[in-house]
Design a protein around this motif. Structure first.
Motif, PDB file in Angstrom:
ATOM      1  N   TYR A 165     -84.062 -68.185 -72.101  1.00 24.61           N
ATOM      2  CA  TYR A 165     -85.029 -67.881 -71.037  1.00 24.61           C
ATOM      3  C   TYR A 165     -84.630 -66.601 -70.304  1.00 24.61           C
ATOM      4  O   TYR A 165     -85.480 -65.745 -70.015  1.00 24.61           O
ATOM      5  N   ILE A 166     -83.344 -66.460 -70.005  1.00 24.58           N
ATOM      6  CA  ILE A 166     -82.872 -65.239 -69.334  1.00 24.58           C
ATOM      7  C   ILE A 166     -83.140 -64.028 -70.219  1.00 24.58           C
ATOM      8  O   ILE A 166     -83.606 -62.986 -69.746  1.00 24.58           O
ATOM      9  N   ARG A 167     -82.851 -64.164 -71.515  1.00 25.66           N
ATOM     10  CA  ARG A 167     -83.117 -63.064 -72.449  1.00 25.66           C
ATOM     11  C   ARG A 167     -84.599 -62.695 -72.457  1.00 25.66           C
ATOM     12  O   ARG A 167     -84.961 -61.512 -72.459  1.00 25.66           O
ATOM     13  N   ASP A 168     -85.458 -63.715 -72.453  1.00 25.11           N
ATOM     14  CA  ASP A 168     -86.894 -63.472 -72.584  1.00 25.11           C
ATOM     15  C   ASP A 168     -87.535 -62.932 -71.310  1.00 25.11           C
ATOM     16  O   ASP A 168     -88.618 -62.337 -71.372  1.00 25.11           O
ATOM     17  N   HIS A 169     -86.897 -63.137 -70.162  1.00 18.98           N
ATOM     18  CA  HIS A 169     -87.524 -62.766 -68.892  1.00 18.98           C
ATOM     19  C   HIS A 169     -86.805 -61.628 -68.172  1.00 18.98           C
ATOM     20  O   HIS A 169     -87.078 -61.362 -66.998  1.00 18.98           O
ATOM     21  N   THR A 170     -85.908 -60.954 -68.874  1.00 18.95           N
ATOM     22  CA  THR A 170     -85.239 -59.789 -68.288  1.00 18.95           C
ATOM     23  C   THR A 170     -85.051 -58.732 -69.371  1.00 18.95           C
ATOM     24  O   THR A 170     -84.959 -59.063 -70.556  1.00 18.95           O
ATOM     25  N   PRO A 171     -84.952 -57.478 -68.985  1.00 14.34           N
ATOM     26  CA  PRO A 171     -84.687 -56.414 -69.963  1.00 14.34           C
ATOM     27  C   PRO A 171     -83.187 -56.293 -70.220  1.00 14.34           C
ATOM     28  O   PRO A 171     -82.581 -55.233 -70.052  1.00 14.34           O
ATOM     29  N   ILE A 172     -82.573 -57.390 -70.637  1.00 12.49           N
ATOM     30  CA  ILE A 172     -81.121 -57.426 -70.735  1.00 12.49           C
ATOM     31  C   ILE A 172     -80.722 -58.296 -71.919  1.00 12.49           C
ATOM     32  O   ILE A 172     -81.428 -59.232 -72.293  1.00 12.49           O
ATOM     33  N   GLU A 173     -79.601 -57.964 -72.532  1.00 10.33           N
ATOM     34  CA  GLU A 173     -79.110 -58.702 -73.693  1.00 10.33           C
ATOM     35  C   GLU A 173     -78.222 -59.859 -73.244  1.00 10.33           C
ATOM     36  O   GLU A 173     -77.494 -59.741 -72.256  1.00 10.33           O
ATOM     37  N   VAL A 174     -78.277 -60.962 -73.981  1.00  6.58           N
ATOM     38  CA  VAL A 174     -77.468 -62.135 -73.658  1.00  6.58           C
ATOM     39  C   VAL A 174     -76.418 -62.339 -74.751  1.00  6.58           C
ATOM     40  O   VAL A 174     -76.746 -62.361 -75.941  1.00  6.58           O
ATOM     41  N   LEU A 175     -75.166 -62.457 -74.351  1.00  8.69           N
ATOM     42  CA  LEU A 175     -74.068 -62.735 -75.277  1.00  8.69           C
ATOM     43  C   LEU A 175     -73.920 -64.247 -75.425  1.00  8.69           C
ATOM     44  O   LEU A 175     -73.780 -64.960 -74.430  1.00  8.69           O
ATOM     45  N   ILE A 176     -73.934 -64.736 -76.660  1.00  8.95           N
ATOM     46  CA  ILE A 176     -73.850 -66.168 -76.922  1.00  8.95           C
ATOM     47  C   ILE A 176     -72.499 -66.497 -77.559  1.00  8.95           C
ATOM     48  O   ILE A 176     -72.240 -66.128 -78.718  1.00  8.95           O
ATOM     49  N   PRO A 177     -71.614 -67.176 -76.838  1.00 11.03           N
ATOM     50  CA  PRO A 177     -70.369 -67.643 -77.461  1.00 11.03           C
ATOM     51  C   PRO A 177     -70.699 -68.692 -78.521  1.00 11.03           C
ATOM     52  O   PRO A 177     -71.468 -69.622 -78.263  1.00 11.03           O
ATOM     53  N   VAL A 178     -70.141 -68.549 -79.702  1.00 11.17           N
ATOM     54  CA  VAL A 178     -70.408 -69.507 -80.771  1.00 11.17           C
ATOM     55  C   VAL A 178     -69.187 -70.345 -81.126  1.00 11.17           C
ATOM     56  O   VAL A 178     -69.318 -71.396 -81.760  1.00 11.17           O
ATOM     57  N   HIS A 179     -68.009 -69.893 -80.729  1.00  9.92           N
ATOM     58  CA  HIS A 179     -66.825 -70.685 -81.047  1.00  9.92           C
ATOM     59  C   HIS A 179     -65.669 -70.346 -80.100  1.00  9.92           C
ATOM     60  O   HIS A 179     -65.582 -69.252 -79.569  1.00  9.92           O
ATOM     61  N   GLY A 180     -64.801 -71.330 -79.927  1.00 11.79           N
ATOM     62  CA  GLY A 180     -63.608 -71.150 -79.113  1.00 11.79           C
ATOM     63  C   GLY A 180     -63.648 -71.972 -77.841  1.00 11.79           C
ATOM     64  O   GLY A 180     -64.669 -72.548 -77.482  1.00 11.79           O
ATOM     65  N   LYS A 181     -62.525 -72.023 -77.166  1.00 10.09           N
ATOM     66  CA  LYS A 181     -62.437 -72.797 -75.930  1.00 10.09           C
ATOM     67  C   LYS A 181     -63.261 -72.130 -74.821  1.00 10.09           C
ATOM     68  O   LYS A 181     -63.354 -70.913 -74.759  1.00 10.09           O
ATOM     69  N   ILE A 182     -63.819 -72.956 -73.961  1.00  7.58           N
ATOM     70  CA  ILE A 182     -64.743 -72.477 -72.935  1.00  7.58           C
ATOM     71  C   ILE A 182     -63.967 -72.122 -71.666  1.00  7.58           C
ATOM     72  O   ILE A 182     -63.265 -72.976 -71.109  1.00  7.58           O
ATOM     73  N   PRO A 183     -64.043 -70.887 -71.181  1.00  7.04           N
ATOM     74  CA  PRO A 183     -63.392 -70.538 -69.910  1.00  7.04           C
ATOM     75  C   PRO A 183     -64.005 -71.335 -68.761  1.00  7.04           C
ATOM     76  O   PRO A 183     -65.225 -71.348 -68.584  1.00  7.04           O
ATOM     77  N   LEU A 184     -63.161 -71.992 -67.979  1.00  7.12           N
ATOM     78  CA  LEU A 184     -63.648 -72.853 -66.901  1.00  7.12           C
ATOM     79  C   LEU A 184     -63.260 -72.355 -65.515  1.00  7.12           C
ATOM     80  O   LEU A 184     -64.077 -72.334 -64.605  1.00  7.12           O
ATOM     81  N   VAL A 185     -61.994 -71.984 -65.343  1.00  6.89           N
ATOM     82  CA  VAL A 185     -61.469 -71.637 -64.016  1.00  6.89           C
ATOM     83  C   VAL A 185     -60.548 -70.437 -64.148  1.00  6.89           C
ATOM     84  O   VAL A 185     -59.803 -70.323 -65.126  1.00  6.89           O
ATOM     85  N   ILE A 186     -60.594 -69.548 -63.160  1.00  3.87           N
ATOM     86  CA  ILE A 186     -59.678 -68.414 -63.133  1.00  3.87           C
ATOM     87  C   ILE A 186     -59.083 -68.295 -61.740  1.00  3.87           C
ATOM     88  O   ILE A 186     -59.725 -68.643 -60.740  1.00  3.87           O
ATOM     89  N   SER A 187     -57.830 -67.827 -61.673  1.00  6.69           N
ATOM     90  CA  SER A 187     -57.120 -67.709 -60.399  1.00  6.69           C
ATOM     91  C   SER A 187     -56.309 -66.424 -60.398  1.00  6.69           C
ATOM     92  O   SER A 187     -55.946 -65.905 -61.464  1.00  6.69           O
ATOM     93  N   GLU A 188     -56.005 -65.913 -59.203  1.00  9.43           N
ATOM     94  CA  GLU A 188     -55.157 -64.714 -59.123  1.00  9.43           C
ATOM     95  C   GLU A 188     -53.671 -65.075 -59.181  1.00  9.43           C
ATOM     96  O   GLU A 188     -52.823 -64.187 -59.229  1.00  9.43           O
ATOM     97  N   THR A 189     -53.340 -66.359 -59.179  1.00  8.01           N
ATOM     98  CA  THR A 189     -51.951 -66.796 -59.314  1.00  8.01           C
ATOM     99  C   THR A 189     -51.786 -67.604 -60.596  1.00  8.01           C
ATOM    100  O   THR A 189     -52.753 -68.136 -61.141  1.00  8.01           O
ATOM    101  N   CYS A 190     -50.550 -67.705 -61.076  1.00 12.75           N
ATOM    102  CA  CYS A 190     -50.262 -68.322 -62.367  1.00 12.75           C
ATOM    103  C   CYS A 190     -49.783 -69.755 -62.193  1.00 12.75           C
ATOM    104  O   CYS A 190     -48.701 -69.996 -61.637  1.00 12.75           O
ATOM    105  N   PHE A 191     -50.557 -70.692 -62.683  1.00 11.90           N
ATOM    106  CA  PHE A 191     -50.196 -72.105 -62.590  1.00 11.90           C
ATOM    107  C   PHE A 191     -48.928 -72.396 -63.387  1.00 11.90           C
ATOM    108  O   PHE A 191     -48.055 -73.151 -62.939  1.00 11.90           O
ATOM    109  N   ILE A 192     -48.782 -71.789 -64.556  1.00 12.89           N
ATOM    110  CA  ILE A 192     -47.618 -72.070 -65.406  1.00 12.89           C
ATOM    111  C   ILE A 192     -46.342 -71.569 -64.749  1.00 12.89           C
ATOM    112  O   ILE A 192     -45.319 -72.269 -64.712  1.00 12.89           O
TER     113      ILE A 192
END
Length: 304
Positions: A149-176
């Motif tokens: 829908y976003i692709r069809d209603h805007t003059p912009i390209e949509v990147l579709i991830p097809v494989h791999g782990k999904i990024p969920l959370v990002i932080s400026e500090t390192c949990f590990i």
């Protein structure tokens, strides 16, 4: 007819990996500027890398740091200055402040809004288009229908991830680092080079932690749906390989290249059982479809 891309964080990974199946590479680890020889934070490494990727006949994009604080902006600006002087095919940005900085610096290169730009709507896509964004990575919580829908209603390209782990959370500090050393003040020992998993005590689910970014435990997999992706005329696909092995990058690329080539040529993809077995063998916590089919992220729906 379509572009298949993946990511590569450093010169070592660029030299050691087999990227022959991909049309484009995103240079850099946008989550951690301290990652050794990270393209995202070491502009002196960019010129040779861009030339290498272009010599391979591929497009080359640079990923900018996703969560810069005010004290990061001076070095990020230096990275941008170096990038603007190189024949990069585009820059990936996750931060609206950096979009404004790029415009003020006279950037005329195509800009891509990354996953942590948290794009949910076509209205937001139209806003970032005014800043030079030509491609967006929709928030992973969106369904495939919503991305189209976003692709069809805007003059912009949509990147579709097809494989791999999904990024969920990002932080400026390192949990590990904080967990291993008790704080994030000391020198980094890069224990993120080993696998780290966050697992619920009862074992119902696990997430993968790479230090400053947490990803899904299961691997997103859309191999059995490539014909639907081709029928939807989606032109840009991505394999998320952050924190993965060279074997993962090579096999996933080869499998998706063959399947997408068939799908876009209009020829039957055929029996994917052997390929699915290969993908499953590389997915420690199994496969899923994310939220593409408007269901819980950990479910997997195969071919009808």
């Amino acid at each position: 007819m379509f572009e298949l891309s993946t990511d590569v964080a450093s010169p070592t990974l660029l030299q050691q990996g087999d990227y022959s199946a991909y049309d484009a590479l995103y240079l850099g680890d946008f989550s951690c500027p301290n990652f050794p020889n990270n393209f995202t934070s070491n502009p002196e490494l960019l010129a040779e890398a861009v030339q290498t990727v272009h010599n391979w006949g591929k497009k080359c994009y640079l990923r900018l740091y996703a969560v810069p604080s005010n004290h990061d902006l001076p070095w990020v600006r230096k990275v941008i200055e170096s990038a603007l002087a190189l024949p990069l095919d585009g820059l990936e940005v996750h931060n609206l402040g950096l979009l404004r900085m790029l415009r003020e610096m006279g950037c005329t290169k195509p800009l891509h809004l990354g996953v942590f730009g948290n794009l949910y709507t076509d209205a937001t896509a139209r806003v970032v288009k005014e800043y030079g964004v030509t491609r967006v990575y929709p928030n992973p919580e969106l369904s495939l229908k919503e991305a189209i829908y976003i692709r069809d209603h805007t003059p912009i390209e949509v990147l579709i991830p097809v494989h791999g782990k999904i990024p969920l959370v990002i932080s400026e500090t390192c949990f590990i680092q904080e967990h291993a050393q008790g704080s994030t003040d000391g020198p980094c020992t890069f224990t993120c080079s080993e696998e780290h998993w966050l697992t619920r005590s009862e074992g119902e689910w696990s997430l993968k932690d790479t230090g400053r970014m947490t990803l899904s435990g299961s691997d997103l997999c859309m191999l059995e749906h490539v014909e639907s992706l081709a029928a939807a005329r989606l032109p840009a696909f991505y394999v998320q390989s952050h924190g993965e092995t060279a074997e993962f990058v090579s096999k996933e690329g080869r499998i998706y290249r063959q399947a997408l080539d068939h799908a876009f040529a209009g020829t039957p993809v055929g029996d994917l059982t052997p390929q699915m077995a290969e993908l499953s063998a590389l997915a420690r916590m199994g496969l899923c479809n994310g939220y593409y089919f408007e269901s819980a992220g950990r479910r997997y729906v195969g071919r009808a």
